[in-house]
Design a protein around this motif. Sequence first.
Motif, PDB file in Angstrom:
ATOM      1  N   MET A 171      -7.037 -61.170 -18.211  1.00  0.00           N
ATOM      2  CA  MET A 171      -7.803 -62.051 -17.669  1.00  0.00           C
ATOM      3  C   MET A 171      -7.370 -62.591 -16.431  1.00  0.00           C
ATOM      4  SD  MET A 171     -10.750 -63.746 -18.066  1.00  0.00           S
ATOM      5  CE  MET A 171     -11.138 -64.090 -19.942  1.00  0.00           C
ATOM      6  N   PHE A 172      -8.372 -62.259 -15.443  1.00  0.00           N
ATOM      7  CA  PHE A 172      -7.948 -62.685 -14.095  1.00  0.00           C
ATOM      8  C   PHE A 172      -8.786 -63.753 -13.474  1.00  0.00           C
ATOM      9  CE2 PHE A 172      -6.162 -58.650 -14.477  1.00  0.00           C
ATOM     10  CZ  PHE A 172      -4.864 -58.728 -13.698  1.00  0.00           C
ATOM     11  N   ALA A 173      -8.755 -64.537 -12.448  1.00  0.00           N
ATOM     12  CA  ALA A 173      -9.664 -65.218 -11.795  1.00  0.00           C
ATOM     13  C   ALA A 173      -9.493 -65.502 -10.301  1.00  0.00           C
ATOM     14  CB  ALA A 173      -9.334 -66.955 -12.367  1.00  0.00           C
ATOM     15  N   ILE A 174     -10.444 -65.957  -9.555  1.00  0.00           N
ATOM     16  CA  ILE A 174     -10.680 -65.832  -8.277  1.00  0.00           C
ATOM     17  C   ILE A 174     -11.450 -67.266  -7.982  1.00  0.00           C
ATOM     18  CG2 ILE A 174     -11.858 -65.029  -6.258  1.00  0.00           C
ATOM     19  CD1 ILE A 174     -11.277 -62.155  -7.505  1.00  0.00           C
ATOM     20  N   GLY A 175     -10.937 -67.749  -7.170  1.00  0.00           N
ATOM     21  CA  GLY A 175     -11.655 -69.237  -6.524  1.00  0.00           C
ATOM     22  C   GLY A 175     -13.095 -68.976  -6.165  1.00  0.00           C
ATOM     23  N   ILE A 176     -14.009 -69.757  -6.793  1.00  0.00           N
ATOM     24  CA  ILE A 176     -15.407 -69.625  -6.532  1.00  0.00           C
ATOM     25  C   ILE A 176     -15.810 -69.718  -5.212  1.00  0.00           C
ATOM     26  CG2 ILE A 176     -16.043 -71.960  -7.042  1.00  0.00           C
ATOM     27  CD1 ILE A 176     -17.771 -69.072  -8.715  1.00  0.00           C
ATOM     28  N   LEU A 177     -14.923 -70.326  -4.197  1.00  0.00           N
ATOM     29  CA  LEU A 177     -15.433 -70.488  -3.069  1.00  0.00           C
ATOM     30  C   LEU A 177     -15.397 -69.460  -2.153  1.00  0.00           C
ATOM     31  CD1 LEU A 177     -13.934 -73.920  -1.979  1.00  0.00           C
ATOM     32  CD2 LEU A 177     -16.398 -73.443  -2.554  1.00  0.00           C
ATOM     33  N   ASN A 178     -14.593 -68.258  -2.737  1.00  0.00           N
ATOM     34  CA  ASN A 178     -14.501 -66.712  -2.231  1.00  0.00           C
ATOM     35  C   ASN A 178     -15.652 -65.937  -2.615  1.00  0.00           C
ATOM     36  OD1 ASN A 178     -11.374 -67.784  -2.624  1.00  0.00           O
ATOM     37  ND2 ASN A 178     -11.680 -66.825  -0.704  1.00  0.00           N
TER      38      ASN A 178
ATOM     39  N   ASP B 216      -4.724 -64.103  -5.393  1.00  0.00           N
ATOM     40  CA  ASP B 216      -4.720 -64.552  -3.868  1.00  0.00           C
ATOM     41  C   ASP B 216      -5.521 -63.621  -3.319  1.00  0.00           C
ATOM     42  OD1 ASP B 216      -4.501 -64.657  -1.201  1.00  0.00           O
ATOM     43  OD2 ASP B 216      -2.201 -65.728  -1.553  1.00  0.00           O
ATOM     44  N   VAL B 217      -6.780 -63.633  -2.986  1.00  0.00           N
ATOM     45  CA  VAL B 217      -7.599 -62.743  -2.540  1.00  0.00           C
ATOM     46  C   VAL B 217      -7.473 -62.052  -1.154  1.00  0.00           C
ATOM     47  CG1 VAL B 217      -9.893 -63.294  -3.868  1.00  0.00           C
ATOM     48  CG2 VAL B 217      -9.418 -64.159  -1.723  1.00  0.00           C
ATOM     49  N   ASN B 218      -6.937 -63.187  -0.352  1.00  0.00           N
ATOM     50  CA  ASN B 218      -6.340 -62.418   1.100  1.00  0.00           C
ATOM     51  C   ASN B 218      -5.113 -61.681   1.180  1.00  0.00           C
ATOM     52  OD1 ASN B 218      -8.454 -63.910   2.606  1.00  0.00           O
ATOM     53  ND2 ASN B 218      -7.485 -65.833   2.294  1.00  0.00           N
ATOM     54  N   LYS B 219      -4.282 -61.591  -0.076  1.00  0.00           N
ATOM     55  CA  LYS B 219      -3.175 -60.570  -0.207  1.00  0.00           C
ATOM     56  C   LYS B 219      -3.750 -59.529  -0.853  1.00  0.00           C
ATOM     57  CE  LYS B 219       0.199 -63.364   0.882  1.00  0.00           C
ATOM     58  NZ  LYS B 219       0.933 -64.693   0.251  1.00  0.00           N
ATOM     59  N   VAL B 220      -4.487 -59.660  -2.183  1.00  0.00           N
ATOM     60  CA  VAL B 220      -4.853 -58.442  -2.765  1.00  0.00           C
ATOM     61  C   VAL B 220      -5.721 -57.676  -1.922  1.00  0.00           C
ATOM     62  CG1 VAL B 220      -6.380 -57.688  -4.832  1.00  0.00           C
ATOM     63  CG2 VAL B 220      -4.766 -59.676  -5.175  1.00  0.00           C
ATOM     64  N   LEU B 221      -6.606 -58.236  -1.078  1.00  0.00           N
ATOM     65  CA  LEU B 221      -7.793 -57.611  -0.288  1.00  0.00           C
ATOM     66  C   LEU B 221      -7.443 -57.701   1.101  1.00  0.00           C
ATOM     67  CD1 LEU B 221     -10.927 -58.922  -2.484  1.00  0.00           C
ATOM     68  CD2 LEU B 221      -9.769 -56.623  -2.642  1.00  0.00           C
ATOM     69  N   SER B 222      -6.161 -57.523   1.218  1.00  0.00           N
ATOM     70  CA  SER B 222      -5.893 -57.626   2.939  1.00  0.00           C
ATOM     71  C   SER B 222      -6.326 -56.271   3.483  1.00  0.00           C
ATOM     72  CB  SER B 222      -4.303 -57.730   2.747  1.00  0.00           C
ATOM     73  OG  SER B 222      -3.779 -57.338   4.196  1.00  0.00           O
ATOM     74  N   VAL B 223      -7.096 -56.651   4.340  1.00  0.00           N
ATOM     75  CA  VAL B 223      -7.805 -55.499   5.109  1.00  0.00           C
ATOM     76  C   VAL B 223      -6.675 -54.733   5.846  1.00  0.00           C
ATOM     77  CG1 VAL B 223      -9.512 -54.664   6.784  1.00  0.00           C
ATOM     78  CG2 VAL B 223      -9.989 -56.598   5.273  1.00  0.00           C
ATOM     79  N   GLU B 224      -5.953 -55.383   6.481  1.00  0.00           N
ATOM     80  CA  GLU B 224      -4.812 -54.964   7.416  1.00  0.00           C
ATOM     81  C   GLU B 224      -3.826 -53.742   6.303  1.00  0.00           C
ATOM     82  OE1 GLU B 224      -5.205 -58.200   7.213  1.00  0.00           O
ATOM     83  OE2 GLU B 224      -6.009 -58.661   9.260  1.00  0.00           O
ATOM     84  N   GLU B 225      -3.584 -54.261   5.326  1.00  0.00           N
ATOM     85  CA  GLU B 225      -2.607 -53.577   4.362  1.00  0.00           C
ATOM     86  C   GLU B 225      -3.070 -52.372   3.912  1.00  0.00           C
ATOM     87  OE1 GLU B 225      -0.025 -53.934   0.233  1.00  0.00           O
ATOM     88  OE2 GLU B 225      -0.512 -55.847   1.251  1.00  0.00           O
ATOM     89  N   MET B 226      -4.464 -52.753   3.363  1.00  0.00           N
ATOM     90  CA  MET B 226      -5.335 -51.473   2.858  1.00  0.00           C
ATOM     91  C   MET B 226      -5.538 -50.510   4.031  1.00  0.00           C
ATOM     92  SD  MET B 226      -7.978 -53.173   0.043  1.00  0.00           S
ATOM     93  CE  MET B 226      -8.399 -54.245   1.163  1.00  0.00           C
ATOM     94  N   ALA B 227      -5.727 -50.667   5.213  1.00  0.00           N
ATOM     95  CA  ALA B 227      -5.795 -50.139   6.303  1.00  0.00           C
ATOM     96  C   ALA B 227      -4.670 -49.116   6.647  1.00  0.00           C
ATOM     97  CB  ALA B 227      -6.326 -50.595   7.586  1.00  0.00           C
ATOM     98  N   SER B 228      -3.376 -49.638   6.355  1.00  0.00           N
ATOM     99  CA  SER B 228      -2.270 -49.005   6.827  1.00  0.00           C
ATOM    100  C   SER B 228      -2.012 -47.925   5.365  1.00  0.00           C
ATOM    101  CB  SER B 228      -1.102 -49.983   6.787  1.00  0.00           C
ATOM    102  OG  SER B 228      -0.757 -50.564   5.686  1.00  0.00           O
TER     103      SER B 228
END
Length: 178
Positions: free
Chosen positions: A34-41, A156-168
């Motif tokens: 089970m995982f969770a993400i803040g609803i505001l995201n 932490d969606v900004n780390k899991v889905l870091s666009v910069e990291e995924m692009a590299s």
Amino acid sequence: MNLPVNSKPPLKVDAAEAQTEEDQYLTFTLQQEMFAIGILNIKEILEYGQLTTVPLMPDFIRGVINLRGAVVPVIDLGARFGGCQSEITKRTCIVIIEVACDGEHQDLGVVVDTVSEVLEIPENNIQPAPTFGTHIRADFIEKMGKVNGKFVIILDVNKVLSVEEMASVSQIAEASVD
């Protein structure tokens, strides 16, 4: 099945309402965890389908979808966490998440096994992220929430889905093919 989720707070919000929205999380399962993400995201939840694959992408990028005329990349969280790609079933969903990228916002889809529910987890039931003992990178975990005696990993969606990291990672994969 297109279930919109309100990701924008109302214009006039009192402190109690703001605290309540910040304590709300969309919970989902991924490989029996089970995982969770803040609803505001969260922007919306879609039925899995209509994906276009993109050649030479890392395993964790399933492809792209057309979301009201916008091209939205779809990330397989199971593969992103270092495991294998998620098995697609009737309950598999794509959760559209808004992430910050260079001061702007970008929509990304994530593949999850099942969406569970929106839970309110009070601050006194939230613990700091552990530094070890999980099967995903520690920096992907924002905190741990306790619900009905069990822990839920709050990502932490900004780390899991870091666009910069995924692009590299994508560029490294392309270079290894050349």
